[in-house]
Enzyme design. Structure first.
Site, mmCIF file in Angstrom:
data_model
loop_
_atom_site.group_PDB
_atom_site.id
_atom_site.type_symbol
_atom_site.label_atom_id
_atom_site.label_comp_id
_atom_site.label_asym_id
_atom_site.label_seq_id
_atom_site.Cartn_x
_atom_site.Cartn_y
_atom_site.Cartn_z
ATOM 1 N N PRO A 246 50.352 22.118 81.773
ATOM 2 C CA PRO A 246 50.965 21.662 80.515
ATOM 3 C C PRO A 246 51.145 20.145 80.386
ATOM 4 O O PRO A 246 51.811 19.689 79.472
ATOM 5 C CB PRO A 246 52.324 22.359 80.533
ATOM 6 C CG PRO A 246 52.679 22.426 81.973
ATOM 7 C CD PRO A 246 51.375 22.639 82.707
ATOM 8 N N CYS B 176 49.257 24.726 93.806
ATOM 9 C CA CYS B 176 50.646 25.125 94.050
ATOM 10 C C CYS B 176 50.634 26.429 94.843
ATOM 11 O O CYS B 176 51.289 27.408 94.490
ATOM 12 C CB CYS B 176 51.435 25.257 92.750
ATOM 13 S SG CYS B 176 50.701 26.357 91.516
ATOM 14 N N GLY C 123 52.216 17.694 82.850
ATOM 15 C CA GLY C 123 53.183 16.923 83.632
ATOM 16 C C GLY C 123 52.542 15.829 84.464
ATOM 17 O O GLY C 123 53.006 14.687 84.483
#
Length: 429
Positions: free
Chosen positions: A252, A371, A254
């Protein structure tokens, strides 16, 4: 609006339809819901999904045969969760959960009541049975327990524990506008307790989560919400004024925003994602922060469909991954991720990084990030890549955080309050 019934419908979307918890909340939470009501629904939904495996075990101990009706089963799980984990008065947890049954399912009233009353009477023994079963106590599906134990035999117990905790709320201070210390003082002045994260120069970890509307200067772009581990990407890339930078799988946004915050004088930052709807989130974030990037929707594994032929000085590949490092933020991963997904993700990651490598200038730097804590997606992926590319060499990362892997560095979930993340940095010869 019955908040418990609403919660049951949201949880049901995850369990029955395989929808992500984030998407289910976005779709079913009504606009204008009171902040305290929203917080209650989120607490129950996240909690039941996070503790699903122990809760299902407890429920199965309390019924003669499994509950076939999904909505009734979810309400029973929610009732047990309130009694076991929430600060809800016991009589309210029982009576309000029973009252949440829709009229057409009033037949289940006595069933839910009996389940919750029996749980109250047998709670200590049931909890002891749960604690004595290592698989149930871990609160993960068996295949995932095995995978994590194989990759991290010494740390597996801690990883399970961290995955089952609520993640902290972490902020990224926009250091092009003010220092971290200055923003920390603003938080203090507003009665919000926070502490600096040593590994990430812009990161502040809050003592207690707050709605973003309560963060001073959020609407004006002074601060964003982003885990400290994710904030490491921008520093590792080492961008300078005049660089042309590519951010792959950017939504998104960041990391895209962070790159522009630390180096406003880039020649161009191209942010790419395959999901047009998610790219709208990037656009919204850029607007709030007053930043500009070239936003493209396209397939990272097929650059010919979107690349203009100009090489990049720096490339960030924020690879699509299993998300095993962010289970505490997205507990539905434990329910929705399947063993068969892993090999497909590894193949996709390999295809992306191989397709993107030719877009990097000689002497340029590529940072590969996930991640995840799964070695196949991380260090093994990078080792395979290095063997296949004579013009690639590892650009070592300073040992300021994480564990040294065969290639790159691995952060395990919970280290310094951070999510589980992997980074490798490569230089093109």
């Amino acid at each position: 609006m019955n908040l418990r019934l609403l919660s049951a419908k949201i949880i049901g979307r995850v369990l029955k339809e395989g929808q992500s918890l984030t998407a289910a909340l976005d779709q079913l939470l009504p606009e204008g819901i009171k902040p305290q009501d929203k917080a209650f629904v989120q607490a129950i939904c996240y909690g039941v999904i996070r503790q699903f495996y122990p809760l299902e075990f407890l429920l199965n101990q309390l019924v003669i045969k499994p509950i076939k009706d999904n909505e009734v089963k979810v309400l029973a799980l929610m009732g047990i969760y309130q009694l076991a984990y929430m600060r809800v008065k016991e009589h309210a947890a029982v009576s309000e959960t029973v009252a949440a049954l829709p009229r057409k399912k009033i037949w289940a009233k006595s069933l839910i009541n009996a389940v919750l009353r029996n749980y109250q009477r047998q709670q200590d023994q049931l909890q002891a049975n749960l604690d004595n079963d290592p698989v149930l106590a871990a609160g993960h599906p068996k295949w995932l327990i095995t995978l994590i134990q194989q990759d991290w035999p010494e740390q597996a117990g801690t990883i399970f524990l961290e995955n089952n905790r609520q993640a902290p709320m972490v902020l990224r201070v926009n250091q092009s506008r003010l220092t971290r210390g200055q923003y920390l003082q603003r938080l203090t002045d507003n009665g919000i307790a926070a502490a600096e994260v040593s590994a990430a120069p812009a990161a502040l970890i809050l003592e207690h989560p707050v709605p973003v509307e309560q963060l001073p200067g959020f609407g004006e772009g002074l601060v964003s919400v982003q885990d400290a581990a994710a904030q490491l990407a921008a520093g590792l890339l080492g961008v300078d004024a005049g660089h042309r930078v590519l951010d792959i799988c950017a939504a998104p946004g960041g990391k895209t925003a962070h790159l522009l915050e630390i180096q406003p004088e880039l020649a161009e930052l191209v942010a790419l994602d395959c999901d047009a709807a998610r790219m709208e989130r990037v656009e919204e974030n850029m607007a709030r922060l007053g930043l500009n990037a070239t936003l493209l929707v396209g397939d990272a594994a097929n650059p010919d469909s979107w690349w203009d032929g100009k090489l990049f000085d720096r490339i960030l590949v924020d690879a699509p991954c299993s998300g095993l490092g962010v289970i505490r933020r997205h507990p539905d991963i434990k329910l929705l991720r399947k063993p068969d997904d892993m090999a497909k993700l590894v193949e996709l990651q390999g295809s992306i990084v191989n397709a993107i490598w030719p877009l990097l200038l000689p002497g340029g730097v590529l940072v590969y990030a996930t991640c995840s804590i799964h070695k196949q997606e991380n260090e093994f992926q990078m080792a395979t890549f290095l063997k296949a590319h004579d013009d690639a060499q590892e650009f070592p990362i300073e040992p300021l955080w994480g564990i040294q892997a065969s290639v790159g560095r691995q952060i395990l979930t919970g280290e310094s309050g951070m999510d589980g993340f992997y980074y490798a940095r490569l230089r093109k010869q």
